[in-house]
Design an enzyme around this catalytic site. Sequence first.
Site, PDB file in Angstrom:
ATOM      1  CD  GLU A  81      -2.039   2.125   1.485  1.00  0.00           C
ATOM      2  OE1 GLU A  81      -1.735   2.960   0.596  1.00  0.00           O
ATOM      3  OE2 GLU A  81      -2.178   2.408   2.665  1.00  0.00           O
ATOM      4  CB  CYS A 130      -1.071   7.211   1.320  1.00  0.00           C
ATOM      5  SG  CYS A 130      -2.125   6.080   2.208  1.00  0.00           S
TER       6      CYS A 130
END
Length: 475
Positions: free
Chosen positions: A249, A283
């Site tokens: 990720e 993010c």
Amino acid sequence: MHAINNKSLVSFMVSDREEGLAVYNPATQELLGYVPVSTEQEISDKVSRAHSAQKDWSKLAGKQRSEILQRWFQLIIEYQNDLAHLLTLEQGKPLAESKAEVFYGASFIEWFAEEAKRSYGETIPAPTPSKRMLTIKQPVGVACAITPWNFPIAMITRKAAPALAAGCSFIVKPSELTPLSAFAIAELAYQAGVPQDILQVVVGNSAEEVGRIFTSHPLIRKLSFTGSTRVGRILMRQSAEGIKRTSLELGGNAPFIVFDDADIDAAVEGAIASKFRNAGQTCICANRFYVHSKVYDEFIAKFDTAVNQLKLGNGLEEGVNIGPLITPQAKQNIEALIESALKQGAKKVSTQKPQKGQFLLPVILRDVTQSMDIVSQEIFGPVAPVIAFENEQQLIGMANDTIHGLAAYFFTNNISRVWKVAEALEYGMVGINDSMISSEVAPFGGIKQSGIGREGARQGMDEYMDIKYLCFGGL
Ligand code: ADP
């Protein structure tokens, strides 16, 4: 856990053992405490113990693992205030956001406690009458993880909970900047009945060293990583040798799009939540704003008014919305990106006074163009560059013009545009008239260089399970 029962979690974690890795408060630079550091040999021994213990753990019924995970969830809720306090101390985010992270982190444990009972295989209609075919799902074995500092609890539980639910053992290396809450939630897991060898937190001499052990140890079958695309590439390369399963990720560069038919007030509200949560250090943060030229000035004026109401400060203080950046280096990097945008022709919408320490006031930049560095790079801070666009086709080209593909957001009230744009955006997650998309029930993850695999949801547990096909012949 005798120690926790007599003391608060905070005083338990923030001890005065003067050895190991020192942890500091990013708001005040004060020393908070130390966590133990393991040598290479000690980490290897931990992996061996995780491997032996996994056999018994995987033999438990899913319902039994589920009950233990449920207790872990309950304990995290019980200690929510302590955990939130600890998070703010080591990470800097405002206390309200820390509480939200504790709940968000705990929600994965609750969700996967439920999923532990549902790791169904399937029966497959065989192509010949003499055979029967079916699949079962089995835990991969020892899983390990490397997690970042921006969500020190949730990024661990999002991986640990499905791993444990599936019947894996799990070893995590938290960020060296925020290891206290990792050790704290592990203590609560032990208190809930998770065996010590099944869930382990390790900090090594360096992140690189632990990364090398995790990617090369023959008993480790799976690596899950959340962090930068740069480090994700290193870990994927290192994992290639042993053909280890990886879930990655990685970084994002989320476009936040406002069409001329959008509800501008709703878009501004969504922009504030997406851009400034955790001081812009997530993010899936909006990284670049695309606003239709017809509503460009209106959006910027309203956005600026809302931004000016945000209060910067120590996350423990009442009413603070934006805490410090994680390190002095992070602040310097963001300031350099702002400077380069200004040199390339962008303009600040309001002027900001320089702030001391690791604090940075939020900045909106207007007259930004697609070619500026601030558009192509992940900012990871409270800076909002705003670009004007004229039509949908041009917009889609600019929005997809990146190596990343994690999250994207757009605001419009046109129903046919909703479908067309949602399908055209090359991202793993798309928020439509909504910027708060994270949830334990939905699959989180990216495409392109933003990663591989999904976390949360029903799909999250598949990352920790192998499918075995059984073929019965001679019937
Ligand atoms: P960020 O830029 O957000 O700090 P990083 O990718 O540098 O993201 O860090 C995320 C996690 O990866 C942290 O736990 C960090 O310690 C770890 N890390 C950094 N470099 C390496 C490496 N070479 N090998 C393994 N882990 C690493």
